[in-house]
Design an enzyme around this catalytic site. Sequence first.
Site, PDB file in Angstrom:
ATOM      1  N   ALA A 108      23.080  -6.282 -21.239  1.00  0.00           N
ATOM      2  CA  ALA A 108      21.733  -6.119 -21.794  1.00  0.00           C
ATOM      3  C   ALA A 108      20.845  -7.316 -21.462  1.00  0.00           C
ATOM      4  CB  ALA A 108      21.834  -5.948 -23.320  1.00  0.00           C
ATOM      5  N   PRO A 109      19.558  -7.086 -21.128  1.00  0.00           N
ATOM      6  CA  PRO A 109      18.830  -5.803 -21.189  1.00  0.00           C
ATOM      7  C   PRO A 109      18.892  -4.962 -19.914  1.00  0.00           C
ATOM      8  CG  PRO A 109      17.306  -7.600 -20.749  1.00  0.00           C
ATOM      9  CD  PRO A 109      18.652  -8.229 -20.898  1.00  0.00           C
ATOM     10  N   GLY A 111      18.868  -5.868 -16.364  1.00  0.00           N
ATOM     11  CA  GLY A 111      18.311  -6.216 -15.046  1.00  0.00           C
ATOM     12  C   GLY A 111      19.355  -6.083 -13.937  1.00  0.00           C
ATOM     13  N   LYS A 112      20.536  -6.643 -14.198  1.00  0.00           N
ATOM     14  CA  LYS A 112      21.559  -6.631 -13.142  1.00  0.00           C
ATOM     15  C   LYS A 112      22.296  -5.291 -13.101  1.00  0.00           C
ATOM     16  CE  LYS A 112      21.906 -11.582 -13.629  1.00  0.00           C
ATOM     17  NZ  LYS A 112      21.100 -11.615 -14.890  1.00  0.00           N
ATOM     18  N   ASP A 157      32.793  -5.787 -27.680  1.00  0.00           N
ATOM     19  CA  ASP A 157      33.104  -7.160 -27.269  1.00  0.00           C
ATOM     20  C   ASP A 157      33.931  -7.072 -25.985  1.00  0.00           C
ATOM     21  OD1 ASP A 157      34.173  -9.727 -26.923  1.00  0.00           O
ATOM     22  OD2 ASP A 157      34.097 -10.121 -29.082  1.00  0.00           O
ATOM     23  N   ASP A 177      28.018 -11.654 -16.286  1.00  0.00           N
ATOM     24  CA  ASP A 177      26.781 -12.457 -16.362  1.00  0.00           C
ATOM     25  C   ASP A 177      26.745 -12.980 -17.797  1.00  0.00           C
ATOM     26  OD1 ASP A 177      24.289 -13.476 -15.469  1.00  0.00           O
ATOM     27  OD2 ASP A 177      23.278 -11.869 -16.561  1.00  0.00           O
ATOM     28  N   CYS A 230      23.111 -18.750 -16.198  1.00  0.00           N
ATOM     29  CA  CYS A 230      21.834 -19.392 -15.866  1.00  0.00           C
ATOM     30  C   CYS A 230      21.813 -20.787 -16.484  1.00  0.00           C
ATOM     31  CB  CYS A 230      20.655 -18.545 -16.340  1.00  0.00           C
ATOM     32  SG  CYS A 230      20.671 -18.132 -18.083  1.00  0.00           S
TER      33      CYS A 230
END
Length: 302
Positions: A108-109, A111-112, A157, A177, A230
């Site tokens: 979420a949300p 993008g990837k 999870d 991610d 990130c």
Amino acid sequence: MEPLERYRPIVDDFEAFLDACERPLGNAVRVNTIKASVDRATTVLEEEGVGYEGVDWNPRVLRLETDSPGSTWSSFHGFTHGQEEVSAVPATVLEPEPGERVWDCCAAPGGKATQLAALMDDRGTVVANDSNLGRISALRFNAERLGATSLAVTNDDARNYSLERFDFDEFDRALVDAPCSCEGTIRKNPDALDGWSEGYLDEVSGIQKGVLGRAVQATREGGTVVYSTCTFAPEENEAVVQHALDREDCRIVDFDLELEHSPGLTEWNDEEYDDHLEQTARIYPHQNDTGGFFVAKLEVTA
Ligand SMILES: C[S@@+](CC[C@H](N)C(=O)[O-])C[C@H]1O[C@@H](n2cnc3c(N)ncnc32)[C@H](O)[C@@H]1O
């Protein structure tokens, strides 16, 4: 900026790095090739008077000359999706193929996850999972707007994810991610370092290790797992990958990335890491005028 001082010994041209971290980040979009070619999307942008510029490393990523990339017609139509330029790297490195089963562990949300679906021509299955129910609605909204019909959404999870619900028992590829301390988002979110603490790094690295371990276990022999964050903190990057190398059946593999980056670290403080960690990528804001990211690619060996 104080927490970033700890990276002075490892970042080339540290002053340029700090300068870049203080500059606001421009906007970027990814062309959603499920709904539009790059030509079609750029034609719509031109018709509505939005300036754009391509980037060398990825033909589907555009830098936009607007403060609100989500309010363009191309976005309303689902031809483009607002996504930070570096955020498009992990799915590109995973290289999913049409027809495969791919697990986006922390999706979420979306993008990837929607980028994975586009790279697969929306054929196959992208299981887009996230443990945070509140973020699932944005994931569903994005999947619908972008026409990503190959997405299956789950809310669990990832550390103890069960595949019993599926008619298959392993994935071809997985993307982790991971939730992280988000140091690399400082240009987009100047408050990103508020509340930073070493205690939080320890806490979140425990989650990261658990999710990456489960991703390797759930992927078939010969399959691929990409781990990304990130953030710059080695505790959340190289140390997490080293933890997986020590405990799971996997090895680091090299990858091409035509975006300037630095090699991953083989040591940090008192820790030494496997030499292959050099084949991971640290992307710093001053190198390409982007946000910061870390990406590692693993092959599952048993
Ligand atoms: C960096 S964000 C993911 C961004 C997303 N990949 C994208 O491109 O839009 C990390 C996500 O991990 C989720 N998360 C945190 N702990 C998790 C866990 N144990 N299992 C699954 N998801 C988790 C968070 O809710 C958050 O949405």
